[in-house]
Design a protein around this motif. Structure first.
Motif, PDB file in Angstrom:
ATOM      1  N   ARG A 220      -0.777   2.185   7.244  1.00  0.00           N
ATOM      2  CA  ARG A 220      -0.488   1.065   6.353  1.00  0.00           C
ATOM      3  C   ARG A 220       0.402   1.006   5.956  1.00  0.00           C
ATOM      4  NH1 ARG A 220      -5.276   4.032   5.801  1.00  0.00           N
ATOM      5  NH2 ARG A 220      -5.155   3.433   4.051  1.00  0.00           N
ATOM      6  N   VAL A 221       0.375   0.082   4.944  1.00  0.00           N
ATOM      7  CA  VAL A 221       2.071  -0.570   3.934  1.00  0.00           C
ATOM      8  C   VAL A 221       1.597  -0.655   2.276  1.00  0.00           C
ATOM      9  CG1 VAL A 221       3.570  -2.598   4.610  1.00  0.00           C
ATOM     10  CG2 VAL A 221       2.018  -2.006   6.078  1.00  0.00           C
ATOM     11  N   HIS A 222       2.676  -0.256   2.309  1.00  0.00           N
ATOM     12  CA  HIS A 222       3.044  -0.563   0.492  1.00  0.00           C
ATOM     13  C   HIS A 222       3.620  -1.922   0.970  1.00  0.00           C
ATOM     14  CE1 HIS A 222       2.842   3.857   0.080  1.00  0.00           C
ATOM     15  NE2 HIS A 222       3.055   3.665  -1.182  1.00  0.00           N
ATOM     16  N   ALA A 223       3.303  -3.253   0.527  1.00  0.00           N
ATOM     17  CA  ALA A 223       3.143  -3.864   0.030  1.00  0.00           C
ATOM     18  C   ALA A 223       3.586  -4.681  -1.057  1.00  0.00           C
ATOM     19  CB  ALA A 223       2.552  -4.652   2.131  1.00  0.00           C
ATOM     20  N   ASN A 224       4.619  -6.039  -1.030  1.00  0.00           N
ATOM     21  CA  ASN A 224       4.397  -7.375  -1.919  1.00  0.00           C
ATOM     22  C   ASN A 224       4.035  -6.719  -4.205  1.00  0.00           C
ATOM     23  OD1 ASN A 224       3.707  -8.074   0.221  1.00  0.00           O
ATOM     24  ND2 ASN A 224       3.755 -10.098  -0.171  1.00  0.00           N
ATOM     25  N   GLN A 225       4.070  -5.631  -3.698  1.00  0.00           N
ATOM     26  CA  GLN A 225       4.516  -4.206  -5.198  1.00  0.00           C
ATOM     27  C   GLN A 225       5.151  -5.395  -6.354  1.00  0.00           C
ATOM     28  OE1 GLN A 225       6.092  -0.624  -5.406  1.00  0.00           O
ATOM     29  NE2 GLN A 225       5.126  -0.527  -7.248  1.00  0.00           N
ATOM     30  N   LEU A 226       6.484  -5.258  -5.692  1.00  0.00           N
ATOM     31  CA  LEU A 226       7.028  -5.505  -6.958  1.00  0.00           C
ATOM     32  C   LEU A 226       7.648  -7.686  -6.888  1.00  0.00           C
ATOM     33  CD1 LEU A 226       9.419  -2.814  -6.908  1.00  0.00           C
ATOM     34  CD2 LEU A 226       7.459  -3.121  -8.563  1.00  0.00           C
ATOM     35  N   GLU A 227       7.882  -8.394  -5.720  1.00  0.00           N
ATOM     36  CA  GLU A 227       7.858  -9.306  -5.891  1.00  0.00           C
ATOM     37  C   GLU A 227       6.950 -10.004  -4.067  1.00  0.00           C
ATOM     38  OE1 GLU A 227      11.745  -9.044  -5.027  1.00  0.00           O
ATOM     39  OE2 GLU A 227      11.736  -9.216  -3.443  1.00  0.00           O
ATOM     40  N   ARG A 228       6.771 -10.989  -4.068  1.00  0.00           N
ATOM     41  CA  ARG A 228       7.010 -11.348  -2.331  1.00  0.00           C
ATOM     42  C   ARG A 228       7.765 -11.747  -1.730  1.00  0.00           C
ATOM     43  NH1 ARG A 228       4.528 -17.640  -4.700  1.00  0.00           N
ATOM     44  NH2 ARG A 228       2.446 -16.914  -5.331  1.00  0.00           N
TER      45      ARG A 228
END
Ligand code: ZN
Length: 385
Positions: A220-228
């Protein structure tokens, strides 16, 4: 047991209409035996009968992304942010210090309280991550608590680089991929990484995911939350089950996720609590991605266990239809966890049902903030109501 008198039944069964009027559900032990229109109730259904008097019934919510095991809260940080200070990934370190100082018993009591809170709002399946221990001793401790309160357990040693390794992030990744993973893999099904500026860059994230995969864990990945950034493409490249947050995506990112069968898990309560732009659910759906909705319950950026809140946000702010949002909060969450035994009211599935104090599941989005979840049945037992 027969749940009868259902005004609207949402089964998520591709073989039935999206919602069935005047329906019933038969439960045998902890499993669904049958679901459909009342006029088709099979002969021989025995046991007690619950008449829900025209209310709506849907599958229990599957919350596929929570950080439930932690100590302390960050109300002061939230207050500061609402006064105009920006969110940075480093706030996690505040919770790490409090969590390391807490006993196993304290962590268990706190996590159980939140799990019970989630159940009252209809969550019958919950994924729980570690990630506030960040040491070889503390991460397994958190995973044991996660295994006690949650249905799915995720190792998130790569949440942020802890204070004591701030000058040596590669050394910390060595620790995560080596002795920490050795201690944590037997306690987890999944390995996750926070791929973001201020957390782990693409190369370090790839190392963590590769090591997790080699240890037999799903990804699983925490991805692209704060920016591209590279997180969504990395999730597609590595064949992750789910990429989560996805607030800042390009069309290429969306196509990569859809093409690789990575479930896009959106966490709009995090955007709500950080006053950020909403993820574009419609653009993901239009490109054929499977979308899940989850709470991201954590003390820093999304301190809620409420899936009904998430559904309301997804419909009102993210251009999902009520039907899509309910699907994503149930069957979508199950897909993100690669589970086919929850999130659907079909024969053989675990008997997890919500009875709403409303005639239709549309009311979850139509009446935001109102506690509409009445009775909750989990594994064939009345757990709430
Ligand atoms: Zn998270």
């Amino acid at each position: 047991m027969l749940v009868d008198g259902i005004g609207e039944l949402v089964t998520n069964d591709p073989g039935l209409q999206p919602s069935v009027r005047d329906a019933a559900v038969a439960i045998d032990g902890d499993r669904i035996a049958w679901a459909g229109p009342r006029t088709w109730i099979p002969d021989g259904v025995a046991g007690p009968r619950i008449d829900v008097e025209g209310r709506a019934v849907l599958a229990g919510f599957v919350d596929a992304h929570t950080h439930l095991v932690f100590a302390g809260d960050r109300a002061a940080e939230f207050d500061a942010r609402m006064r105009g200070e920006p969110y940075a990934a480093g706030g996690i370190r505040t919770t790490v210090a409090a969590t390391r100082a807490a006993s196993d018993a304290e962590l268990t009591v706190s996590a159980r309280r939140l799990r019970a809170e989630a159940l009252r709002s209809g969550t019958t399946t919950m994924e729980v991550k570690s990630g506030y221990g960040l040491s070889v001793d503390d991460e397994p401790r958190l995973l044991r608590v996660a295994g006690e309160v949650g249905d799915e357990v995720t190792f998130l040693g790569a949440h942020v680089v802890p204070e004591e390794h701030a000058d040596d992030p590669d050394g910390y990744v060595d620790l995560v991929c080596g002795p920490m993973l050795d201690a944590c893999a037997p306690l987890s099904r999944w390995c996750d990484v926070f791929c973001e500026r201020g957390a782990f860059d693409e190369g370090r994230s790839r190392r963590v995911l590769s090591a997790g995969r080699d240890a037999g864990l799903g990804l699983r990945v925490h991805a692209n939350q704060l920016e591209r950034g590279p997180g969504a493409r990395l999730a597609a490249e590595m064949g992750a089950a789910s990429a989560d947050h996805l607030t800042h995506l390009t069309d290429e990112d969306r196509e990569a996720l859809a093409g690789a069968g990575v479930v896009a898990t959106l966490l709009p309560a995090a955007e709500l609590s950080t006053r950020s732009a909403w993820p574009d659910a419609r653009a993901l759906l239009d490109r054929g991605a499977t979308v899940a909705l989850a709470t991201d319950c954590n003390p820093g950026t999304s301190f809620t266990t409420s899936m009904p809140l998430v559904i309301a946000l997804a419909v009102s702010m993210m251009r999902m239809t009520p039907e899509e949002a309910v699907w994503s909060a149930t069957a979508g969450g199950a897909a993100a966890l690669r589970r086919d035994d929850v999130g659907r009211i079909v024969p053989g599935a675990r008997a997890d049902l919500i009875v709403l104090d409303a005639p239709s599941s549309v009311h979850l989005a139509y009446r935001p903030g109102v506690p509409l979840v009445g009775t909750v049945i989990r594994a064939g037992e009345v757990a709430v109501g």
